[in-house]
Design a protein around this motif. Structure first.
Motif, PDB file in Angstrom:
ATOM      1  N   GLN A 160       0.815  -1.219   0.000  1.00 52.40           N
ATOM      2  CA  GLN A 160       0.000   0.000   0.000  1.00 52.40           C
ATOM      3  C   GLN A 160       0.848   1.268   0.000  1.00 52.40           C
ATOM      4  OE1 GLN A 160      -3.149  -0.148   2.929  1.00 52.40           O
ATOM      5  NE2 GLN A 160      -4.215  -1.782   1.849  1.00 52.40           N
ATOM      6  N   PRO A 161       1.958   1.350   0.763  1.00 50.52           N
ATOM      7  CA  PRO A 161       2.837   2.513   0.601  1.00 50.52           C
ATOM      8  C   PRO A 161       3.353   2.675  -0.825  1.00 50.52           C
ATOM      9  CG  PRO A 161       3.402   1.306   2.586  1.00 50.52           C
ATOM     10  CD  PRO A 161       2.399   0.475   1.852  1.00 50.52           C
ATOM     11  N   ARG A 162       3.625   1.536  -1.486  1.00 50.92           N
ATOM     12  CA  ARG A 162       4.097   1.572  -2.880  1.00 50.92           C
ATOM     13  C   ARG A 162       3.011   2.132  -3.796  1.00 50.92           C
ATOM     14  NH1 ARG A 162       5.640  -3.863  -3.405  1.00 50.92           N
ATOM     15  NH2 ARG A 162       7.451  -3.291  -2.117  1.00 50.92           N
ATOM     16  N   GLU A 163       1.764   1.724  -3.544  1.00 45.16           N
ATOM     17  CA  GLU A 163       0.640   2.258  -4.327  1.00 45.16           C
ATOM     18  C   GLU A 163       0.507   3.758  -4.113  1.00 45.16           C
ATOM     19  OE1 GLU A 163      -2.128   0.542  -6.221  1.00 45.16           O
ATOM     20  OE2 GLU A 163      -0.349  -0.697  -6.550  1.00 45.16           O
ATOM     21  N   LEU A 164       0.674   4.205  -2.858  1.00 40.78           N
ATOM     22  CA  LEU A 164       0.589   5.640  -2.555  1.00 40.78           C
ATOM     23  C   LEU A 164       1.660   6.407  -3.314  1.00 40.78           C
ATOM     24  CD1 LEU A 164      -0.847   7.767  -0.724  1.00 40.78           C
ATOM     25  CD2 LEU A 164       0.918   7.315   0.975  1.00 40.78           C
ATOM     26  N   TRP A 165       2.866   5.878  -3.327  1.00 35.79           N
ATOM     27  CA  TRP A 165       3.985   6.538  -4.014  1.00 35.79           C
ATOM     28  C   TRP A 165       3.783   6.555  -5.526  1.00 35.79           C
ATOM     29  CZ3 TRP A 165       8.273   9.377  -3.090  1.00 35.79           C
ATOM     30  CH2 TRP A 165       9.268   9.403  -4.056  1.00 35.79           C
ATOM     31  N   ASN A 166       3.384   5.446  -6.097  1.00 36.76           N
ATOM     32  CA  ASN A 166       3.330   5.320  -7.549  1.00 36.76           C
ATOM     33  C   ASN A 166       2.034   5.832  -8.171  1.00 36.76           C
ATOM     34  OD1 ASN A 166       5.898   4.107  -8.032  1.00 36.76           O
ATOM     35  ND2 ASN A 166       5.119   2.154  -7.271  1.00 36.76           N
ATOM     36  N   ARG A 167       0.913   5.707  -7.467  1.00 37.85           N
ATOM     37  CA  ARG A 167      -0.382   6.015  -8.071  1.00 37.85           C
ATOM     38  C   ARG A 167      -1.032   7.305  -7.555  1.00 37.85           C
ATOM     39  NH1 ARG A 167      -2.524   1.813 -10.999  1.00 37.85           N
ATOM     40  NH2 ARG A 167      -1.448  -0.202 -10.816  1.00 37.85           N
ATOM     41  N   VAL A 168      -0.624   7.758  -6.366  1.00 39.98           N
ATOM     42  CA  VAL A 168      -1.249   8.947  -5.776  1.00 39.98           C
ATOM     43  C   VAL A 168      -0.323  10.154  -5.851  1.00 39.98           C
ATOM     44  CG1 VAL A 168      -2.293   9.926  -3.693  1.00 39.98           C
ATOM     45  CG2 VAL A 168      -2.635   7.492  -4.239  1.00 39.98           C
ATOM     46  N   PHE A 169       0.931   9.980  -5.470  1.00 39.19           N
ATOM     47  CA  PHE A 169       1.879  11.095  -5.513  1.00 39.19           C
ATOM     48  C   PHE A 169       2.255  11.410  -6.958  1.00 39.19           C
ATOM     49  CE2 PHE A 169       4.030  10.369  -1.086  1.00 39.19           C
ATOM     50  CZ  PHE A 169       2.808  10.573  -0.478  1.00 39.19           C
ATOM     51  N   ASP A 170       2.176  12.679  -7.318  1.00 38.92           N
ATOM     52  CA  ASP A 170       2.735  13.085  -8.608  1.00 38.92           C
ATOM     53  C   ASP A 170       4.221  13.398  -8.417  1.00 38.92           C
ATOM     54  OD1 ASP A 170       2.888  15.621  -7.424  1.00 38.92           O
ATOM     55  OD2 ASP A 170       1.135  16.393  -8.483  1.00 38.92           O
ATOM     56  N   GLU A 171       4.895  13.805  -9.482  1.00 40.36           N
ATOM     57  CA  GLU A 171       6.341  13.995  -9.398  1.00 40.36           C
ATOM     58  C   GLU A 171       6.702  15.130  -8.444  1.00 40.36           C
ATOM     59  OE1 GLU A 171      10.108  12.728 -10.009  1.00 40.36           O
ATOM     60  OE2 GLU A 171       8.250  11.804 -10.735  1.00 40.36           O
ATOM     61  N   ILE A 172       5.893  16.172  -8.400  1.00 41.10           N
ATOM     62  CA  ILE A 172       6.166  17.281  -7.475  1.00 41.10           C
ATOM     63  C   ILE A 172       6.053  16.805  -6.036  1.00 41.10           C
ATOM     64  CG2 ILE A 172       5.334  19.525  -6.674  1.00 41.10           C
ATOM     65  CD1 ILE A 172       4.478  20.127  -9.543  1.00 41.10           C
ATOM     66  N   GLU A 173       4.994  16.047  -5.757  1.00 40.17           N
ATOM     67  CA  GLU A 173       4.789  15.522  -4.411  1.00 40.17           C
ATOM     68  C   GLU A 173       5.932  14.578  -4.011  1.00 40.17           C
ATOM     69  OE1 GLU A 173       2.095  14.519  -0.918  1.00 40.17           O
ATOM     70  OE2 GLU A 173       2.353  16.224  -2.252  1.00 40.17           O
ATOM     71  N   LYS A 174       6.371  13.763  -4.945  1.00 39.34           N
ATOM     72  CA  LYS A 174       7.465  12.832  -4.646  1.00 39.34           C
ATOM     73  C   LYS A 174       8.731  13.581  -4.258  1.00 39.34           C
ATOM     74  CE  LYS A 174       5.893   9.066  -7.667  1.00 39.34           C
ATOM     75  NZ  LYS A 174       6.148   8.305  -8.903  1.00 39.34           N
ATOM     76  N   ARG A 175       9.079  14.602  -5.021  1.00 43.64           N
ATOM     77  CA  ARG A 175      10.308  15.338  -4.735  1.00 43.64           C
ATOM     78  C   ARG A 175      10.198  16.106  -3.415  1.00 43.64           C
ATOM     79  NH1 ARG A 175      13.931  15.113  -8.660  1.00 43.64           N
ATOM     80  NH2 ARG A 175      13.256  14.371 -10.714  1.00 43.64           N
ATOM     81  N   GLN A 176       9.024  16.634  -3.143  1.00 43.66           N
ATOM     82  CA  GLN A 176       8.841  17.347  -1.881  1.00 43.66           C
ATOM     83  C   GLN A 176       8.877  16.384  -0.702  1.00 43.66           C
ATOM     84  OE1 GLN A 176       8.674  20.837  -1.465  1.00 43.66           O
ATOM     85  NE2 GLN A 176       9.105  20.056   0.593  1.00 43.66           N
ATOM     86  N   TRP A 177       8.299  15.191  -0.888  1.00 41.89           N
ATOM     87  CA  TRP A 177       8.329  14.173   0.167  1.00 41.89           C
ATOM     88  C   TRP A 177       9.777  13.808   0.505  1.00 41.89           C
ATOM     89  CZ3 TRP A 177      10.249   9.399   1.146  1.00 41.89           C
ATOM     90  CH2 TRP A 177       9.674   8.678   2.191  1.00 41.89           C
ATOM     91  N   VAL A 178      10.586  13.577  -0.519  1.00 45.27           N
ATOM     92  CA  VAL A 178      11.996  13.245  -0.309  1.00 45.27           C
ATOM     93  C   VAL A 178      12.707  14.380   0.415  1.00 45.27           C
ATOM     94  CG1 VAL A 178      14.202  12.852  -1.480  1.00 45.27           C
ATOM     95  CG2 VAL A 178      12.146  11.605  -2.200  1.00 45.27           C
ATOM     96  N   ALA A 179      12.418  15.617   0.015  1.00 44.51           N
ATOM     97  CA  ALA A 179      13.043  16.766   0.674  1.00 44.51           C
ATOM     98  C   ALA A 179      12.641  16.838   2.145  1.00 44.51           C
ATOM     99  CB  ALA A 179      12.658  18.057  -0.044  1.00 44.51           C
ATOM    100  N   ASN A 180      11.377  16.554   2.439  1.00 44.06           N
ATOM    101  CA  ASN A 180      10.895  16.615   3.825  1.00 44.06           C
ATOM    102  C   ASN A 180      11.595  15.579   4.701  1.00 44.06           C
ATOM    103  OD1 ASN A 180       9.068  18.612   3.059  1.00 44.06           O
ATOM    104  ND2 ASN A 180       7.379  17.166   2.774  1.00 44.06           N
ATOM    105  N   VAL A 181      11.745  14.368   4.186  1.00 47.63           N
ATOM    106  CA  VAL A 181      12.433  13.324   4.950  1.00 47.63           C
ATOM    107  C   VAL A 181      13.924  13.659   5.081  1.00 47.63           C
ATOM    108  CG1 VAL A 181      13.137  10.902   4.946  1.00 47.63           C
ATOM    109  CG2 VAL A 181      10.790  11.515   4.363  1.00 47.63           C
ATOM    110  N   SER A 182      14.535  14.092   3.999  1.00 45.62           N
ATOM    111  CA  SER A 182      15.979  14.352   3.997  1.00 45.62           C
ATOM    112  C   SER A 182      16.355  15.426   5.008  1.00 45.62           C
ATOM    113  CB  SER A 182      16.437  14.759   2.599  1.00 45.62           C
ATOM    114  OG  SER A 182      16.193  13.715   1.666  1.00 45.62           O
TER     115      SER A 182
END
Length: 484
Positions: free
Chosen positions: A423-445
């Motif tokens: 389910q986390p994989r589905e959230l990453w691949n199907r729900v997050f767009d590319e902007i959201e993905k990059r912001q998510w990585v920045a938030n964790v980093s």
């Protein structure tokens, strides 16, 4: 002691302090027992650890709403009535007075004052939780709060907990996404999180989950906006909600349920009772059953909010618990904490007092009694002298639920496997767009700057199991930050 053995508080050795004792049922669930001394001791000690106070903040309104909570909840749409409610939403990591706009899971609690007693939905603003074994909840809470030596929030402590409980990964995906910082209480989602049962006359039941969705668009702050607002107005969310209600711009949420038939549950798997997982809407669509509108601010914060007490154990006839160990443990832990924080008679306080008649003469006396205390009525059960009579409603909701064949009462840990990453994989691949993905990585980093290298690698490894690209992006971001 260089390598001390884990024990109970009075010294008895224990095998594993991170796993509670349960009797397993279908769907990854389990029945907790009062014989689980480790669990009871851990939760009760945590409940009474602090000076009596409300550890989170929130807002309140009583409002009209279409009542879901009836004696016949299988016929949901047949009931159209107004029920007063009390609402509280708060951050969970910070203490009272801390900033509203931090990245955090918000508690989302609603108390329904019904003709059959109070019913509470005590959930969160994200659809899943970090752990599925209740004995880990106090440790989760501690890892998100202040370090015992420095008295400051500590990302090393945070990540040390989560990489060793990787069932948290789904909730972490939500927390570090845009959902982690709402820009207004009026636009947050609310989830009951647990699986409950709706039970009809004769014992027929269905499993269900509760969802609140705001009638306004769901919007969020960026990390930078939230940080600025935390400094400019730490009480921004509180003020925003108060002002909206004062100006009669009443916020509203639609209430939905997801419904699962028992025969579907037999083959559904762990997501039935595992609160680190969701039920996909495509398989179990949202069914609209009502609307909650907040139309009144509290007249006095302490009287109406500070003294408010919620618990998932507050269920009206027609709604019942399930073998979700987290739900069962909360049903003990919340009232236990309220008795310590507010006193043994907290149910008599105005924000918790039922609007229907209450007759419980076997639960009386104690500090804070403000009623006539049942006069001279018998204070014991099965009295021929008592004027009380049995309820005819409760007998309608008796039902059975299957226990797994050859179930064993033991430390039955659900081991983390690839199912926990689907389910986390589905959230990453199907729900997050590319902007959201990059912001998510920045938030964790941003949280990994002072984390030891070995632990940082463990964080990268955990998220790489969701998707290898996540680990690569966090690794690249961390190297870039270290060079700066």
């Amino acid at each position: 002691m260089s390598n001390p053995t884990f024990t109970l508080a009075e010294g008895q050795p224990i095998a594993n302090p991170s796993v509670s004792t349960t009797l397993p049922t279908l769907g990854g669930g389990g029945i907790t027992t009062l014989g689980d001394t480790l669990l009871i001791e851990t939760l009760s000690h945590f409940n009474q650890l602090f000076m009596p106070k409300l550890l989170v903040r929130g807002e309140n309104s009583r409002s009209p709403m279409i009542s879901l909570l009836s004696r016949r909840p299988i016929s949901l749409m047949a009931w159209a009535k107004k029920t007063p409610v009390l609402f509280r939403l708060s951050t969970t990591g910070g203490e009272k007075g801390s900033a509203d706009t931090v990245r955090d899971v918000r508690g989302f609690s609603v108390k329904f004052f019904t003709e059959d007693g109070n019913h509470d939905i005590v959930g969160n603003h994200v659809p899943v939780f970090f752990v599925r074994d209740p004995i880990r909840f106090p440790s989760l809470n501690r890892s998100h709060k202040r370090h015992p030596a420095t008295n400051r929030p500590d990302w090393t402590m945070f990540w040390d907990f989560h990489v060793n409980q990787p069932e948290s990964v789904h909730a972490l995906m939500h927390l570090f996404g845009s959902r982690g910082i709402p820009d207004s209480i009026r636009r947050v989602t609310g989830f009951g999180v647990h699986t409950f049962k709706m039970v009809a006359a004769g014992g027929r039941f269905r499993y269900c989950k509760f969802h609140f969705r705001p009638t306004q668009s769901i919007t969020h702050f960026s990390e930078q906006q939230a940080t600025r607002m935390a400094g400019a107005n730490a009480d921004f969310h509180t003020q925003d909600l108060w002002d909206a209600i004062s100006h009669r711009q009443f916020p509203a949420w639609k209430l939905y349920v997801q419904v699962m038939e028992p025969d579907q549950a037999e083959t559904y798997g762990r997501a039935l009772f595992d609160i680190t997982k969701v039920w996909p809407h495509k398989d179990f669509p949202l069914i609209e059953v009502g609307q909650m509108t907040l139309n009144k601010n509290p007249d006095n914060y302490f009287a109406e909010i500070e003294q408010a007490a919620f618990s998932p154990s507050n269920m009206v006839p027609g709604i019942a618990m399930t073998p979700d160990p987290m739900l069962q443990a909360r049903m003990f832990a919340y009232p236990d904490a309220q008795r310590y924080r507010l006193g043994v008679n907290y149910t008599q306080l105005p924000p918790n007092r039922a609007i229907c008649p209450v007759y419980a003469p076997f639960e009386r006396d104690g500090m804070g009694t403000v009623t006539r205390n049942y006069g001279g009525d018998p204070n014991y059960v099965r009295s021929t002298l008592s004027p009380g009579v049995p309820s005819q409603v409760v007998s309608d909701v008796r039902h059975t639920e299957r226990i797994e064949h050859n179930a064993i009462l033991a430390q039955n840990e659900i081991v983390v496997d690839d199912e926990d990453y689907i389910q986390p994989r589905e959230l990453w691949n199907r729900v997050f767009d590319e902007i959201e993905k990059r912001q998510w990585v920045a938030n964790v980093s941003e949280t990994l700057g002072d984390v030891p290298a070995e632990l940082k690698e463990a964080v990268i490894g955990m998220f790489s199991k969701v998707d290898p690209r996540i680990g690569q992006m966090i690794g690249a971001k961390s190297k870039s930050s270290s060079r700066l």
